[in-house]
Design a protein around this motif. Structure first.
Motif, PDB file in Angstrom:
ATOM      1  N   PRO A  23      51.324  35.383  36.779  1.00 37.44           N
ATOM      2  CA  PRO A  23      50.324  36.120  37.089  1.00 37.44           C
ATOM      3  C   PRO A  23      51.042  37.102  38.574  1.00 37.44           C
ATOM      4  CG  PRO A  23      49.688  34.184  38.025  1.00 37.44           C
ATOM      5  CD  PRO A  23      50.989  33.906  37.060  1.00 37.44           C
ATOM      6  N   HIS A  24      50.654  38.117  38.904  1.00 35.96           N
ATOM      7  CA  HIS A  24      51.166  39.165  39.836  1.00 35.96           C
ATOM      8  C   HIS A  24      50.998  38.474  41.309  1.00 35.96           C
ATOM      9  CE1 HIS A  24      47.616  40.961  40.304  1.00 35.96           C
ATOM     10  NE2 HIS A  24      47.344  41.555  39.410  1.00 35.96           N
ATOM     11  N   PRO A  28      43.489  38.334  45.537  1.00 36.66           N
ATOM     12  CA  PRO A  28      42.480  38.396  44.712  1.00 36.66           C
ATOM     13  C   PRO A  28      41.473  39.698  45.067  1.00 36.66           C
ATOM     14  CG  PRO A  28      42.602  36.496  45.829  1.00 36.66           C
ATOM     15  CD  PRO A  28      43.846  37.274  46.237  1.00 36.66           C
ATOM     16  N   CYS A  30      42.670  42.779  44.735  1.00 35.94           N
ATOM     17  CA  CYS A  30      43.077  44.013  44.921  1.00 35.94           C
ATOM     18  C   CYS A  30      43.111  45.072  43.604  1.00 35.94           C
ATOM     19  CB  CYS A  30      44.510  43.523  45.156  1.00 35.94           C
ATOM     20  SG  CYS A  30      45.502  45.040  45.314  1.00 35.94           S
ATOM     21  N   GLY A  33      45.729  46.112  40.914  1.00 36.79           N
ATOM     22  CA  GLY A  33      45.667  45.573  39.214  1.00 36.79           C
ATOM     23  C   GLY A  33      45.004  46.389  38.260  1.00 36.79           C
ATOM     24  N   ILE A  34      43.915  47.208  38.827  1.00 39.41           N
ATOM     25  CA  ILE A  34      42.893  48.051  38.013  1.00 39.41           C
ATOM     26  C   ILE A  34      43.769  49.236  37.642  1.00 39.41           C
ATOM     27  CG2 ILE A  34      40.770  49.047  37.666  1.00 39.41           C
ATOM     28  CD1 ILE A  34      39.693  46.889  39.770  1.00 39.41           C
ATOM     29  N   PRO A 224      33.706  42.205  45.206  1.00 41.56           N
ATOM     30  CA  PRO A 224      32.728  42.905  44.177  1.00 41.56           C
ATOM     31  C   PRO A 224      32.074  43.897  45.259  1.00 41.56           C
ATOM     32  CG  PRO A 224      32.512  40.552  44.041  1.00 41.56           C
ATOM     33  CD  PRO A 224      33.316  40.723  45.011  1.00 41.56           C
TER      34      PRO A 224
ATOM     35  N   ASN B 262      42.184  34.048  30.752  1.00 47.87           N
ATOM     36  CA  ASN B 262      43.341  33.316  31.197  1.00 47.87           C
ATOM     37  C   ASN B 262      43.276  32.529  32.521  1.00 47.87           C
ATOM     38  OD1 ASN B 262      45.972  32.600  31.476  1.00 47.87           O
ATOM     39  ND2 ASN B 262      46.952  34.432  30.775  1.00 47.87           N
ATOM     40  N   ALA B 264      44.907  30.638  34.020  1.00 50.76           N
ATOM     41  CA  ALA B 264      46.372  30.608  35.001  1.00 50.76           C
ATOM     42  C   ALA B 264      46.156  31.922  35.743  1.00 50.76           C
ATOM     43  CB  ALA B 264      47.532  30.400  34.172  1.00 50.76           C
ATOM     44  N   TRP B 265      45.785  32.960  35.191  1.00 47.92           N
ATOM     45  CA  TRP B 265      45.970  34.556  35.791  1.00 47.92           C
ATOM     46  C   TRP B 265      44.942  34.628  36.842  1.00 47.92           C
ATOM     47  CZ3 TRP B 265      48.543  38.441  32.010  1.00 47.92           C
ATOM     48  CH2 TRP B 265      49.682  38.191  31.473  1.00 47.92           C
ATOM     49  N   LYS B 267      42.169  34.828  39.779  1.00 50.63           N
ATOM     50  CA  LYS B 267      42.254  34.473  41.237  1.00 50.63           C
ATOM     51  C   LYS B 267      40.933  34.270  41.739  1.00 50.63           C
ATOM     52  CE  LYS B 267      46.717  36.627  41.764  1.00 50.63           C
ATOM     53  NZ  LYS B 267      47.323  38.028  41.653  1.00 50.63           N
ATOM     54  N   CYS B 269      38.376  36.410  42.026  1.00 53.08           N
ATOM     55  CA  CYS B 269      38.059  37.218  42.993  1.00 53.08           C
ATOM     56  C   CYS B 269      36.630  37.784  42.808  1.00 53.08           C
ATOM     57  CB  CYS B 269      38.708  38.826  42.752  1.00 53.08           C
ATOM     58  SG  CYS B 269      38.600  39.773  41.373  1.00 53.08           S
ATOM     59  N   ASP B 270      35.915  37.390  41.740  1.00 49.76           N
ATOM     60  CA  ASP B 270      34.413  37.478  41.595  1.00 49.76           C
ATOM     61  C   ASP B 270      33.958  38.644  40.901  1.00 49.76           C
ATOM     62  OD1 ASP B 270      32.174  36.035  41.650  1.00 49.76           O
ATOM     63  OD2 ASP B 270      31.516  36.580  43.655  1.00 49.76           O
ATOM     64  N   ILE B 271      34.853  39.895  40.772  1.00 48.68           N
ATOM     65  CA  ILE B 271      34.535  41.179  40.407  1.00 48.68           C
ATOM     66  C   ILE B 271      33.677  41.024  39.087  1.00 48.68           C
ATOM     67  CG2 ILE B 271      35.399  43.467  39.559  1.00 48.68           C
ATOM     68  CD1 ILE B 271      37.420  43.299  42.045  1.00 48.68           C
ATOM     69  N   CYS B 307      39.298  43.665  35.881  1.00 46.96           N
ATOM     70  CA  CYS B 307      39.962  42.496  36.260  1.00 46.96           C
ATOM     71  C   CYS B 307      41.118  42.870  36.784  1.00 46.96           C
ATOM     72  CB  CYS B 307      40.092  41.430  35.151  1.00 46.96           C
ATOM     73  SG  CYS B 307      40.971  40.022  35.828  1.00 46.96           S
ATOM     74  N   PRO B 308      41.594  42.688  38.189  1.00 49.50           N
ATOM     75  CA  PRO B 308      42.672  43.265  38.677  1.00 49.50           C
ATOM     76  C   PRO B 308      43.948  42.425  38.391  1.00 49.50           C
ATOM     77  CG  PRO B 308      41.078  42.798  40.505  1.00 49.50           C
ATOM     78  CD  PRO B 308      40.543  42.122  39.001  1.00 49.50           C
ATOM     79  N   ASP B 309      43.675  41.179  37.638  1.00 49.84           N
ATOM     80  CA  ASP B 309      44.758  40.053  37.187  1.00 49.84           C
ATOM     81  C   ASP B 309      44.889  40.187  35.769  1.00 49.84           C
ATOM     82  OD1 ASP B 309      45.051  39.206  40.005  1.00 49.84           O
ATOM     83  OD2 ASP B 309      43.092  38.767  39.909  1.00 49.84           O
ATOM     84  N   PHE B 310      44.336  40.896  34.922  1.00 44.86           N
ATOM     85  CA  PHE B 310      44.479  41.004  33.669  1.00 44.86           C
ATOM     86  C   PHE B 310      44.090  39.526  32.921  1.00 44.86           C
ATOM     87  CE2 PHE B 310      48.023  43.379  35.559  1.00 44.86           C
ATOM     88  CZ  PHE B 310      47.446  44.624  35.674  1.00 44.86           C
TER      89      PHE B 310
END
Lengths: 284, 324
Positions: A23-24, A28, A30, A33-34, A224, B262, B264-265, B267, B269-271, B307-310
């Motif tokens: 993972p990058h 959390p 950020c 990523g989007i 969010p 996934n 493992a990816w 994080k 963030c709750d979005i 999802c910023p973390d894909f």
């Protein structure tokens, strides 16, 4: 363009990522990523070969975004990705060159490179991820930090006025100017897609969230809440009304903001090279 | 529209401007019939007002007094638009009372049904069968969920009214390059029911549409008129008999939605949890997103895109239809 898009395979982001790096590293929530997904999605829709795609990025959180793309990526010095990209595109006009840069990278340290890249109108796409702060170096004030916002270098609130990067790019001569928020991921993808397809310099501002450093310091809520607040701050160009701008100063106009036909510099430069070479008595 | 003309008897009035030298002096144009009431209904953006204007101008051209009254306030987002056109030797009220419309033109199927009680017993009903389903008729976002929209088929309605025509005008208009010309197709159908010369219709239409769409509108009008004349000769053509039911077919094939997270990816963030319209995701004790209620997921992709973390990927597979 839409006809072409429909015939493609569904977009699978893992095909475009360097999976060994995932993972990058980004925090959390950020928004970068989007924006990265939107960029790769646009590349997928345009059916650009990964070997013909060059991503040039500067320094900062935005600079690291490029490193996760499984294409030809070039991580350059602070503020200079546009200068590197200009050389790359002139030497290799067959490549699709996309510059990923941040608000501080593009407008403060590389501000001069931006205006001259806009002026030349070379066929580049500049994706500026605007999170209003220098995130990687510890949350210093940037040219796009909103008024009265707290950063590590403005502990009493930011007193400086902010840049409107899109107006700057348009005035400097960029032939395609767009802005979109990461909340509207699909619309952002569409703007990036149109920008890459546009022959000439495309400047796209993606409004992104810095949740950990900027949002926390300014009490803007968790991820969010921040991403939801983007929607109340934006004003799509389709519904835009210039007349009510003074009454809603915080609203961001989104969409494709400017599109103008100007001669593309790469073609003009190659014409020039041919002309000079064919002249007798000139240095080769 | 036109201001009331002072009554001096039952003779039809002609406007001063239409008294041209070509007409015999002192002889006002005799109207073909004793006027009529035409109700035009639809939703925003379909061109209800444009065809109402055409009908009004045409009636004026025939020497009638005309009154037009319309509601188009809430029309911007597909709300109801209607227009009453009343014409005759003398017209006093601008609106048509229930059961008094000689013709009801519906640019949208359910709007036509909504206004059916305004039609006279022997009136003409002309409707586009294209359905524009309003958002509030689709409460459930699941694919294939039932919608609260009129279930009556064209065959039902055409058999109930005295003189009914139901055609897919939008498709006809799309054939000419612009679905917005569906209103002109319906005008063509109306022209076959009213005894006014075709040339007058075309003249008024050409004056009312933008110059670049004149050809499209002329073709659309001709197609509508031709269809109506054929349907009048052969009643089986009056409606599309292939539409037998608007009920969703039983056992509709639901697309199979797989939402993979996934872990493992992620994080945490709750979005995705907060932005899911169906509230079907949650964070577990390790602050990793999990699919709480898989049945509620409609596969709208919002969590995947934001999802910023894909970490989320959604695949929608459409099963092959079993019928041949």
């Amino acid at each position: 363009m839409n006809e072409m898009v429909r015939t493609l395979e569904p977009f699978e982001i893992k095909d475009y990522l360097r999976l060994q790096l995932m993972p990058h590293f980004m925090c959390p929530g950020c928004g970068h990523g989007i924006a990265l997904r939107a960029l790769l999605w646009a590349v997928h829709e345009l059916a650009i070969d990964k070997n013909k795609l060059a991503i040039v990025s500067g320094i900062g959180c935005s600079g690291r975004v490029g490193a996760y793309i499984d294409a030809n990526t070039f991580h350059t010095t602070h503020g200079r990705p546009l200068a590197f990209a200009t050389g790359l595109k002139l030497a290799r006009p067959d490549l699709t060159v996309v510059v990923i840069t941040g608000d501080g990278d593009c407008l403060a340290i590389g501000g001069n490179h931006l205006i001259h890249a806009c002026r030349r109108n070379l066929d580049l796409t500049c994706l500026m991820l605007n999170n209003e702060v220098y995130g990687m170096t510890g949350g210093q004030v940037s040219p796009t930090t909103s008024a009265n916002r707290l950063t590590t270098t403005t502990p009493g609130g930011n007193a400086e006025p902010t840049f409107d990067a899109c107006k700057l790019a348009e005035a400097a001569g960029a032939s395609f100017v767009g802005r979109e928020v990461t909340r509207q991921a699909m619309a952002l993808k569409n703007v990036i897609r149109d920008g890459i397809a546009h022959p000439g310099f495309s400047f796209i501002e993606a409004i992104s969230d810095c949740t950990e450093i900027y949002g926390r310091k300014n009490d803007l809520g968790e991820s969010p809440e921040m991403i939801l607040s983007q929607k109340s701050d934006m004003r799509p160009e389709a519904f835009g009304n210039v007349a009510d701008e003074p009454f809603r100063p915080n609203r961001l106009v989104t969409g494709i903001l400017a599109k103008q036909a100007r001669p593309e510099y790469g073609a003009a430069y190659r014409d020039y090279a041919v002309r000079v070479k064919s002249k007798p008595g000139r240095p080769r | 529209m036109s201001s009331p003309v002072k009554s001096k008897g039952a003779r039809p009035k002609t406007k001063a401007g239409s008294d041209t030298a070509a007409e015999p002096a002192g002889e006002p144009v005799k109207p073909a019939r004793a006027g009529g009431n035409i109700l035009i209904v639809g939703v925003g953006g379909q061109g209800v007002l444009m065809i109402a204007k055409v009908v009004a101008l045409l009636a004026q051209k025939q020497g009638y007094q005309v009154k037009q009254s319309e509601v188009h306030g809430m029309a911007k987002r597909g709300g109801i638009v209607f227009s009453h056109v009343r014409y005759g030797p003398e017209v006093w009220s601008p609106t048509i009372v229930k059961g008094e419309a000689d013709a009801l033109i519906a640019l949208e199927w359910a709007e036509g049904l909504r206004w059916l009680d305004h039609l006279k017993h022997e009136g003409v009903f002309i409707a586009d069968t294209r359905r524009i389903v309003p958002p509030f008729a689709c409460r459930s976002r699941k694919a294939g969920a039932p919608i609260n929209y009129a279930k009556e088929t064209p065959a039902d309605i055409v058999s109930r009214v005295a003189d009914g025509f139901a055609l897919d005008a939008s498709t006809i208009a799309e054939g000419f390059g612009d679905a917005r010309a569906a209103n002109t197709v319906l005008l063509g159908v109306l022209s076959a029911s009213l005894a006014y010369p075709e040339a007058d219709w075309l003249e008024v239409i050409e004056a009312s549409v933008p110059p670049k769409s004149r050809d499209i509108n002329r073709n659309a009008f001709a197609a509508g008129r031709e269809w109506a004349l054929a349907a009048r000769a052969n009643p089986t053509l009056r409606f599309d008999s292939s539409i037998t039911s608007y009920e969703a077919p039983a056992g509709l094939l639901q697309p199979k939605i797989t939402l993979e997270i996934n872990a493992a990816w992620c994080k945490g963030c709750d979005i995705c949890v907060k932005l899911c319209p169906e509230r079907c995701l949650a964070l577990n004790a390790e602050q990793v997103a999990v699919l709480k209620s898989p049945d509620a997921c409609t596969g709208c992709h919002i969590c995947e895109w934001l999802c910023p973390d894909f970490a989320i990927s959604i695949r929608t597979s459409h099963p092959e239809p079993v019928t041949a």
